[in-house]
Design an enzyme around this catalytic site. Structure first.
Site, short mmCIF file in Angstrom:
data_model
loop_
_atom_site.label_atom_id
_atom_site.label_comp_id
_atom_site.label_asym_id
_atom_site.label_seq_id
_atom_site.Cartn_x
_atom_site.Cartn_y
_atom_site.Cartn_z
N PRO A 1 -9.06 9.58 4.69
CA PRO A 1 -9.10 9.67 3.23
C PRO A 1 -8.01 10.57 2.69
CG PRO A 1 -10.70 11.18 4.17
CD PRO A 1 -9.99 10.50 5.33
N LYS B 1 -6.27 3.23 -4.47
CA LYS B 1 -6.42 3.38 -3.02
C LYS B 1 -6.84 4.82 -2.72
CE LYS B 1 -3.83 3.48 1.31
NZ LYS B 1 -2.52 3.27 1.98
N THR C 1 3.74 4.18 4.73
CA THR C 1 4.79 5.17 4.46
C THR C 1 6.13 4.57 4.04
OG1 THR C 1 5.22 5.20 6.85
CG2 THR C 1 3.81 6.94 5.96
N ALA D 1 0.84 -1.20 0.00
CA ALA D 1 0.00 0.00 0.00
C ALA D 1 0.87 1.25 0.00
CB ALA D 1 -0.92 0.00 1.23
#
Length: 491
Positions: free
Chosen positions: A98, A80, A346, A52
């Site tokens: 979001p 995403k 991250t 991600a």
């Protein structure tokens, strides 16, 4: 040492970090005179569970000239729109962090301040209702951002889920096609200058030698060059981030695809769910002092929504970073420079940030301290800001149903985060400092999602006409809902 340009860049380690560095170096550093070499061994595995990302990855890919559609096909990628957090506040709650900017600022005031004044009024609703990404995510829909500032889609941002190993392979193909030389083999010795300590050459199995001027350490947790050879110590942050283990497993793809990552709180950590085109990525991050490995694996397997497609993998780590990411003529990227658990996706961004800052401060053969020190300052600041953001999720909880949650709820936190929470709790104010990765809307979303509700709001808001302001918010909310219904479903 002369100010001659660096002629030989050597990257140690492949994986996502190594091939991101190689592809970027081939694009921006290859002037026809400089050579770029990457050393890796097929016998040494990569961590490769990160799947991600956050929106800046789109800029990185664009600067490399990568076509988005081709990239998504090659990596099994999906869109995403944010991260859904389940059970982080009291065990039964859920909220979205979001991407993008909610609502519209009025008279220079942050939108969330307007919302804080009017929250609870009829027709106003939760702050999520003013985020295009959040509303679209809840409906399972998506469309690219609109360049028209009048459109609700103008505030949309997005990132990707993708298979990290496929991304590395995709970048490897590009890098090698652009002249990067890959050398297969294990490094057996690091040769250093006796006076400066700089790395001069790497010795490989078979009596091979690779010489270089600048070395990028992408060797993973081992940190072969920066940690072992250069002796740069590791700053342990496990007293703030006690999760030190993970177990990961892929499962079959589930339809419909959800355009967001899910992070579900568990008894001693949390579980991720990441939807890809060809499978779903799952993992359980946990603190081994509060839960043993076998139990953590049982928790993961008991909370899957599809059959597994491969055996589980276990990982161990210590949250923190190297005291310096650039020492002498060695710059560490990725896990070789530090590790922060993937709660806010991250890890790949920190590789990207390290690359971009290195190129912005690219040295010559003098390796002047001013460039090195500025790089270390910027990267240290980025790591610490992300650290604080992750700690916020744990510390700002009402849960007291397990030793783990009682511990993180009561633990001392960094002064930098304590000030941020206190300022927000008073009147909802958030200030972005130095190289803080996360913008005001992200901090606001997580603060509110974790149950930190300000006692007041910025008094300047009272200068605005309340009736007009209320009408404007109601219209905005309806506009976002209407726009989301018209978007295509994510397949």
């Amino acid at each position: 040492m002369s100010g001659a340009p660096i002629g030989r860049v050597v990257i140690v380690g492949g994986g996502t970090a190594g091939w991101m560095a190689a592809a970027a170096a081939a694009r921006f550093l290859d002037d026809g005179q400089r050579t770029i070499t990457l050393i890796e061994s097929d016998a040494i595995g990569t961590v490769g569970v990160g799947e991600a990302t956050i929106p800046p990855i789109r800029g990185f890919n664009a600067r490399l000239g990568i076509d988005e559609a081709a990239f998504l096909r090659a990596t099994g990628g999906t869109v995403k729109l944010g991260i859904e957090f389940v059970g982080w506040t009291d065990g039964t709650d859920r909220y979205l962090h979001p991407f993008g900017t909610p609502g519209r600022d009025i008279e220079g005031l942050n939108f969330h301040q307007l919302w804080l004044k009017l929250r609870g009024r009829d027709g106003v609703g939760p702050l999520e209702d003013y985020s295009m990404a959040a509303v679209a995510a809840r409906h399972g829909r998506f469309a690219p951002p609109s360049p028209d500032p009048r459109s609700p889609l103008s505030g949309m941002e997005y990132a990707y889920h993708f298979d990290a190993s496929l991304y590395a392979a995709f970048l490897r193909d590009r890098a090698e096609a652009q002249g990067v030389r890959r050398v297969e083999g294990r490094i057996t010795q690091v040769d250093q200058d006796v006076l400066t300590g700089h790395v001069r050459a790497l010795r490989l199995e078979g009596d091979r030698v690779v010489e270089g001027d600048l070395f990028l350490d992408c060797s993973g947790f081992r940190s072969l060059l920066l940690g072992e050879a250069m002796g740069v110590g590791y700053e342990d942050w496990s007293h703030w981030l006690p999760c030190d283990s993970a177990v990961a497993v892929p499962t079959e793809r589930v339809r419909p695809l959800l355009p967001y990552t899910r992070a579900s709180a568990r008894t001693a950590g949390w579980q991720w769910r990441i939807p890809l085109q060809h499978r779903t990525g799952n993992g359980h991050v946990y603190a081994s002092r509060f839960q043993d490995h076998d139990e953590a694996e049982r928790v993961l397997l008991a909370n899957l929504d599809a059959p597994t497609t491969a055996p589980t993998r276990r990982l161990s780590f210590t949250a923190g970073r190297r005291a310096r990411m650039w020492e002498g003529n060695v710059v560490a990227l990725g896990l070789a420079s530090g590790f922060l658990e993937p709660l806010e996706s991250t890890s790949i961004h920190l590789v990207q940030a390290g690359i971009s800052k290195l190129f912005a401060l690219f040295p010559d053969m003098r390796f002047t301290p001013v460039e090195r020190d500025e790089y270390n300052r910027l990267m240290r600041s980025q790591y610490e800001a992300i650290r604080d953001f992750i700690i916020l999720h744990y510390h700002a909880t009402q849960r007291a149903d397990s030793p783990f949650w009682r511990h993180v709820r009561a633990m001392p936190i960094p002064d930098t985060l304590q000030r941020k929470i206190a300022l927000f709790r008073e009147k909802g104010r958030i200030f972005r400092y130095d190289d803080d990765l996360f913008a005001v809307p992200s901090w606001v979303a997580v603060m509110l999602g974790q149950g930190i509700l300000p006692e007041g709001y910025d008094p300047v808001v009272d200068a605005l006409d309340e009736a007009k302001l209320l009408d404007a918010l109601r219209q905005m909310r309806a506009g976002y809902a209407s726009a989301a219904r018209q978007l295509a479903m994510v397949e």
